[in-house]
Design a protein around this motif. Structure first.
Motif, PDB file in Angstrom:
ATOM      1  N   VAL A 201      -2.605 -10.797   1.799  1.00 17.79           N
ATOM      2  CA  VAL A 201      -3.054  -9.528   2.371  1.00 17.79           C
ATOM      3  C   VAL A 201      -4.286  -9.744   3.254  1.00 17.79           C
ATOM      4  O   VAL A 201      -5.114 -10.618   2.990  1.00 17.79           O
ATOM      5  CB  VAL A 201      -3.366  -8.504   1.256  1.00 17.79           C
ATOM      6  N   ASN A 202      -4.373  -8.946   4.304  1.00 16.67           N
ATOM      7  CA  ASN A 202      -5.552  -8.909   5.154  1.00 16.67           C
ATOM      8  C   ASN A 202      -6.616  -8.091   4.406  1.00 16.67           C
ATOM      9  O   ASN A 202      -6.410  -6.916   4.114  1.00 16.67           O
ATOM     10  CB  ASN A 202      -5.214  -8.247   6.493  1.00 16.67           C
ATOM     11  N   LEU A 203      -7.746  -8.705   4.083  1.00 15.02           N
ATOM     12  CA  LEU A 203      -8.764  -8.039   3.274  1.00 15.02           C
ATOM     13  C   LEU A 203      -9.299  -6.764   3.915  1.00 15.02           C
ATOM     14  O   LEU A 203      -9.668  -5.809   3.214  1.00 15.02           O
ATOM     15  CB  LEU A 203      -9.919  -9.008   2.987  1.00 15.02           C
ATOM     16  N   ASP A 204      -9.316  -6.725   5.233  1.00 11.94           N
ATOM     17  CA  ASP A 204      -9.792  -5.526   5.926  1.00 11.94           C
ATOM     18  C   ASP A 204      -8.854  -4.335   5.758  1.00 11.94           C
ATOM     19  O   ASP A 204      -9.246  -3.198   6.025  1.00 11.94           O
ATOM     20  CB  ASP A 204      -9.969  -5.810   7.419  1.00 11.94           C
ATOM     21  N   ARG A 205      -7.624  -4.582   5.322  1.00 10.45           N
ATOM     22  CA  ARG A 205      -6.657  -3.493   5.171  1.00 10.45           C
ATOM     23  C   ARG A 205      -6.659  -2.899   3.760  1.00 10.45           C
ATOM     24  O   ARG A 205      -5.963  -1.928   3.486  1.00 10.45           O
ATOM     25  CB  ARG A 205      -5.244  -3.993   5.491  1.00 10.45           C
ATOM     26  N   ILE A 206      -7.434  -3.479   2.858  1.00  9.07           N
ATOM     27  CA  ILE A 206      -7.424  -3.012   1.469  1.00  9.07           C
ATOM     28  C   ILE A 206      -8.284  -1.757   1.315  1.00  9.07           C
ATOM     29  O   ILE A 206      -9.460  -1.742   1.668  1.00  9.07           O
ATOM     30  CB  ILE A 206      -7.928  -4.114   0.517  1.00  9.07           C
TER      31      ILE A 206
END
Length: 249
Positions: A201-206
């Motif tokens: 997962v892209n951490l900025d999308r969490i």
């Protein structure tokens, strides 16, 4: 004037035409700073040859059977050489070549002066790259006859699909011909995190974490997509997000 004492420029030539490879080799051997590490006549074999040789400079043909120049770039990932010069008899691929990160585009047949200009551009870029390590910033993806240049920052999450990686970008999905294990090695760990054996997962999308009925956790993205958080990757996610003891042991 070329200084023979300059660091050698390791070079690989990839072209399915023997005569084209031979002509390039003749031109390159005139320069004492060039070291031809390998010649390859197959796009299928090219990624392994390039990874083995680790060249500073790559001469890459566009049109090759089974696996063309853009396929080679897709398979290489972050193992792209600092300087890539496309060679082809077809000018319609020029824009795509530059979008894919090519330094120059030699249209066959080219003369000595045009070749010398491309080589000098490569020399300058290689000199800069030796002082600044490269980091993968975008992917080249071939799909349904189209070539997509995708910035890593645009990816929401990545899903394993056998020997492919399924890249989810908003409402779109792209299939990359690389395994998720291989792709993970190219990703910036400060930006992407493995949360399951089949999910990155892209951490900025969490947006947060959500408790599931069985006492586990889902990772909730800003677009409300829910992804299962594996217990074996939970601590890694907490470390990357800078949080502790969020989830029960």
């Amino acid at each position: 004037m070329t200084d023979a004492r300059s660091p050698k420029i390791t070079t690989v030539i990839v072209d399915d035409e023997p005569l084209a490879r031979s002509n390039l080799a003749v031109l390159l051997r005139r320069d004492p700073t060039i070291d031809i590490a390998a010649e390859c006549g197959s796009g299928v074999e090219a990624p392994a040859v390039i990874r083995r040789a680790k060249p500073d400079l790559l001469f890459l043909d566009v049109q090759m059977p089974e696996c063309d120049g853009f396929d080679v770039l897709e398979l290489l990932g972050k193992d792209l050489p600092p300087a890539i010069i496309f060679t082809t008899a077809y000018d319609q691929y020029a824009l795509r070549a530059f979008e894919a990160g090519a330094l120059d585009y030699l249209l066959k047949p080219f003369d000595d002066a045009r070749f010398a200009l491309a080589l000098e551009r490569a020399r300058q870029k290689i000199a800069v790259s030796r002082d600044a390590p490269r980091r993968l910033e975008r992917l080249t993806i071939k799909s349904a006859g189209q070539i997509v240049f995708l910035k890593l920052s645009e990816i929401d999450w990545i899903e394993a699909a056998d020997y492919y990686a399924c890249l989810h970008v908003g409402q779109r999905t792209h299939m990359l011909r690389r395994s998720i294990v291989d792709l993970e090695q190219d990703l910036d760990p400060s930006a992407f995190c493995r949360i399951h054996r089949s999910t990155i997962v892209n951490l900025d999308r969490i947006a947060g974490l959500s408790v599931t009925e069985d006492g586990g956790y889902d990772v909730v993205l800003h677009n409300d997509i829910r992804l299962r958080l594996s217990r074996s990757y939970r601590r890694q996610l907490e470390d990357r997000m800078g949080i502790r003891n969020t989830c029960a042991p």
